[in-house]
Write an enzyme that holds these catalytic residues in place. Structure first.
Site, PDB file in Angstrom:
ATOM      1  N   HIS A 170     -16.330  44.127 -54.374  1.00 53.71           N
ATOM      2  CA  HIS A 170     -16.920  44.872 -55.486  1.00 53.71           C
ATOM      3  C   HIS A 170     -17.999  45.820 -54.960  1.00 53.71           C
ATOM      4  O   HIS A 170     -18.506  45.674 -53.847  1.00 53.71           O
ATOM      5  CB  HIS A 170     -17.532  43.927 -56.522  1.00 53.71           C
ATOM      6  CG  HIS A 170     -18.695  43.145 -56.018  1.00 53.71           C
ATOM      7  ND1 HIS A 170     -18.563  42.076 -55.152  1.00 53.71           N
ATOM      8  CD2 HIS A 170     -20.036  43.281 -56.238  1.00 53.71           C
ATOM      9  CE1 HIS A 170     -19.760  41.592 -54.870  1.00 53.71           C
ATOM     10  NE2 HIS A 170     -20.670  42.304 -55.511  1.00 53.71           N
ATOM     11  N   ASP A 172     -21.662  47.014 -56.600  1.00 53.76           N
ATOM     12  CA  ASP A 172     -22.505  46.452 -57.655  1.00 53.76           C
ATOM     13  C   ASP A 172     -22.542  47.317 -58.917  1.00 53.76           C
ATOM     14  O   ASP A 172     -22.734  48.544 -58.840  1.00 53.76           O
ATOM     15  CB  ASP A 172     -23.928  46.262 -57.135  1.00 53.76           C
ATOM     16  CG  ASP A 172     -24.005  45.204 -56.048  1.00 53.76           C
ATOM     17  OD1 ASP A 172     -23.309  44.175 -56.163  1.00 53.76           O
ATOM     18  OD2 ASP A 172     -24.753  45.408 -55.073  1.00 53.76           O
ATOM     19  N   HIS A 319     -18.441  45.319 -51.014  1.00 52.45           N
ATOM     20  CA  HIS A 319     -18.831  44.145 -50.241  1.00 52.45           C
ATOM     21  C   HIS A 319     -18.261  42.886 -50.872  1.00 52.45           C
ATOM     22  O   HIS A 319     -17.789  42.897 -52.014  1.00 52.45           O
ATOM     23  CB  HIS A 319     -20.351  44.046 -50.074  1.00 52.45           C
ATOM     24  CG  HIS A 319     -21.106  44.028 -51.358  1.00 52.45           C
ATOM     25  ND1 HIS A 319     -21.382  45.166 -52.086  1.00 52.45           N
ATOM     26  CD2 HIS A 319     -21.675  43.001 -52.055  1.00 52.45           C
ATOM     27  CE1 HIS A 319     -22.075  44.858 -53.164  1.00 52.45           C
ATOM     28  NE2 HIS A 319     -22.255  43.541 -53.182  1.00 52.45           N
ATOM     29  N   ARG A 335     -31.887  40.388 -54.495  1.00 52.65           N
ATOM     30  CA  ARG A 335     -31.461  41.782 -54.338  1.00 52.65           C
ATOM     31  C   ARG A 335     -32.260  42.685 -55.271  1.00 52.65           C
ATOM     32  O   ARG A 335     -32.543  42.313 -56.405  1.00 52.65           O
ATOM     33  CB  ARG A 335     -29.965  41.894 -54.666  1.00 52.65           C
ATOM     34  CG  ARG A 335     -29.337  43.246 -54.369  1.00 52.65           C
ATOM     35  CD  ARG A 335     -27.899  43.264 -54.873  1.00 52.65           C
ATOM     36  NE  ARG A 335     -27.818  43.588 -56.296  1.00 52.65           N
ATOM     37  CZ  ARG A 335     -26.834  43.214 -57.110  1.00 52.65           C
ATOM     38  NH1 ARG A 335     -25.850  42.453 -56.646  1.00 52.65           N
ATOM     39  NH2 ARG A 335     -26.833  43.560 -58.382  1.00 52.65           N
TER      40      ARG A 335
END
Length: 366
Positions: A170, A172, A319, A335
């Site tokens: 995906h 983000d 990622h 994150r």
């Protein structure tokens, strides 16, 4: 509407030690019932445009710099992100735009310093459905342990083991109208073994397509949706913060700093191609998803150490976190996700391979 003023929110709370919370409390997130208006459009000024092309403030100050693969991933030693100057941030934006993801080990940056660091690159995204640390709405926490299987099965009727690693790829929150750019993740707690993360280069994924398929895809758009996350939140009884979670973006997007073309689809959120029948759309997307997932020659796999940081560009990478450790221990990190421009395709842009080949040729002719 732009993300809320998280600076003011942070000041209202005593500072948290997220690593300590994860190790002593486990699941420490809160799920406020706060709702936000839809995100407003904004003009993004990428710091990479202010970079020194040589990136000397980073590359000449580091004790060691090396590429992990030819196409994606660079590791840098001897620098602390907590001490970066504005020029180093500008140069980092360019380096990450070029290399896709850059890794730093033994980092002392805490979540509050990282909050200030990340907002240099754009307004910070507050996730539409996920929980967050108390008083830190823009912080997205990664936490899984040996109890996660049972927790997610009970809470949202989701079996982690039933998901293939193929589905994990995906970029983000690509369902937002303006998607993330440079993104920072720090992992501070790891199991004895496992818990690696993979990144894939959208630049080289584009370059590896045949010219005929490149031509077909250029100019096409795809629908990105966060409906799965909304469904999970509804099952868990958590608040869905905004009323819109779909967007339409070009399948081939152009990076505003490098000017390179990148493939911008992934299994996580890309759902259909605009203007095609469902059968046509499903067939092409499946081909592209397989292309991303099987592209070992344009992926990098990073073996984390505690207090490592990854900084990547969500516009030109996908990622995939590997869930191979749930029987062995816990993995925790956090994150920060600055938003960037609305994805666009410039028909005059070049591929990474084309641009670098032309620059090598010009250099050899001098």
């Amino acid at each position: 509407m732009a993300p809320p003023n998280t600076d003011a929110i942070i000041q209202e709370f005593e500072k948290l030690n997220l690593q300590q919370l994860a190790r002593t409390k486990g699941h420490y997130l809160v799920y406020p019932e706060t709702k936000y208006p839809s995100l407003e459009n904004f003009e993004h000024h990428d710091p990479g445009h202010r970079a020194d092309p040589t990136k000397a403030s980073i590359l000449k100050q580091a004790t060691k710099v090396f590429d992990l693969t030819p196409h994606i991933g660079t590791e840098i030693h001897g620098l602390q992100l907590s001490q970066f100057t504005d020029q180093q941030k500008n140069d980092l934006a360019l380096l990450v735009a070029e290399r896709g993801v850059v890794f730093f080990r033994d980092q002392d940056i805490d979540v509050y310093q990282a909050h200030d660091f990340a907002k240099y690159f754009g307004p910070l995204h507050v996730h539409n459905t996920f929980g967050h640390p108390d008083g830190l709405p823009a912080v997205h926490v990664v936490y899984f342990d040996s109890e996660s299987r049972a927790k997610y099965r009970k809470l949202i009727d989701f079996d982690i083991d039933s998901r293939s690693s193929w589905e994990g790829w995906h970029s983000d929150v690509s369902y937002e109208p303006q998607t993330p750019g440079l993104t920072l993740l720090k992992i501070d707690t790891l199991p004895p073994v496992g818990g690696d993360t993979l990144w894939s280069s959208g630049y080289t994924a584009y370059d590896r397509l045949s010219p005929a398929l490149q031509k077909l895809l250029e100019g096409l758009q795809a629908v990105h949706s966060g409906q799965d996350q909304v469904d999970f939140a509804n099952r868990a009884g958590h608040t869905v913060r905004r009323s819109h979670w779909t967007a339409v973006h070009p399948i081939i997007r152009t990076h505003p700093v490098t000017g390179w073309k990148a493939l911008y689809v992934q299994p996580g959120f890309t759902r259909s191609i605009v203007g095609l029948s469902k059968r046509e759309s499903d067939a092409i997307l499946r081909l592209l998803f397989d292309h991303v997932a099987s592209g070992a020659d344009f992926q990098v796999r990073f073996k984390w150490e505690e207090n490592s940081v990854a900084v990547w560009d969500n516009r030109v990478t996908s990622h995939n976190a590997i869930f191979d450790y749930l029987d062995d221990g816990r993995r925790h990190g956090w994150r920060l996700t600055p938003l960037a421009e609305k994805p666009f395709y410039d028909p005059n842009s070049k591929s990474r391979a084309q641009d670098l080949a032309e620059k090598r040729k010009a250099a050899n002719e001098q």
